[in-house]
Scaffold this active site. Structure first.
Site, PDB file in Angstrom:
ATOM      1  N   CYS A 176      38.177  39.141  45.207  1.00  0.00           N
ATOM      2  CA  CYS A 176      37.513  38.722  43.968  1.00  0.00           C
ATOM      3  C   CYS A 176      38.503  37.972  43.081  1.00  0.00           C
ATOM      4  CB  CYS A 176      36.964  39.935  43.222  1.00  0.00           C
ATOM      5  SG  CYS A 176      35.753  40.895  44.153  1.00  0.00           S
TER       6      CYS A 176
ATOM      7  N   CYS B 174      39.656  44.235  43.271  1.00  0.00           N
ATOM      8  CA  CYS B 174      39.326  43.568  44.527  1.00  0.00           C
ATOM      9  C   CYS B 174      40.171  42.297  44.685  1.00  0.00           C
ATOM     10  CB  CYS B 174      37.829  43.233  44.528  1.00  0.00           C
ATOM     11  SG  CYS B 174      37.318  42.071  45.800  1.00  0.00           S
TER      12      CYS B 174
END
Length: 103
Positions: free
Chosen positions: A31, A28
């Site tokens: 993230c 991600c």
């Protein structure tokens, strides 16, 4: 940051204490963007334990908790949800800190 290795270990953080679940995944981009800020966020909120929950490892938990976008944060106090910051949008350090302060 605590990284649980099993559903049983994760359950102890859900049920006991003041915890912030940080739902994330290695793939991600958003993230990866926020992870360098996490130590500073943790330091600013010493009353909470931060628990990193890998979305791929705990996919059933994500489904049960309606975590459809990452990174996402769920704040718990002895099993009671105090709030959540869950969306598909990129989150900044300031947005996360403002969310936690609002609880």
């Amino acid at each position: 940051m605590i990284i649980p290795k099993s559903y049983e270990e994760l359950a102890t953080y859900v049920e006991t204490g003041k915890n912030i679940l940080f739902f994330t995944a290695d793939w991600c981009g958003d993230c990866v963007y926020i992870k360098p800020s996490m130590p500073e966020i943790e330091t600013a909120f010493p009353d909470y334990q931060f628990v990193q929950v890998d979305r791929d490892e705990f996919i059933e938990v994500c489904q049960e908790w309606n975590i459809f976008g990452i990174p996402s944060f769920v704040v718990l106090d002895n099993g009671k949800e105090l709030g959540r910051f869950v969306s598909k949008d990129r989150k900044t350090k300031n947005e996360i800190m403002t969310f936690i302060e609002s609880l």
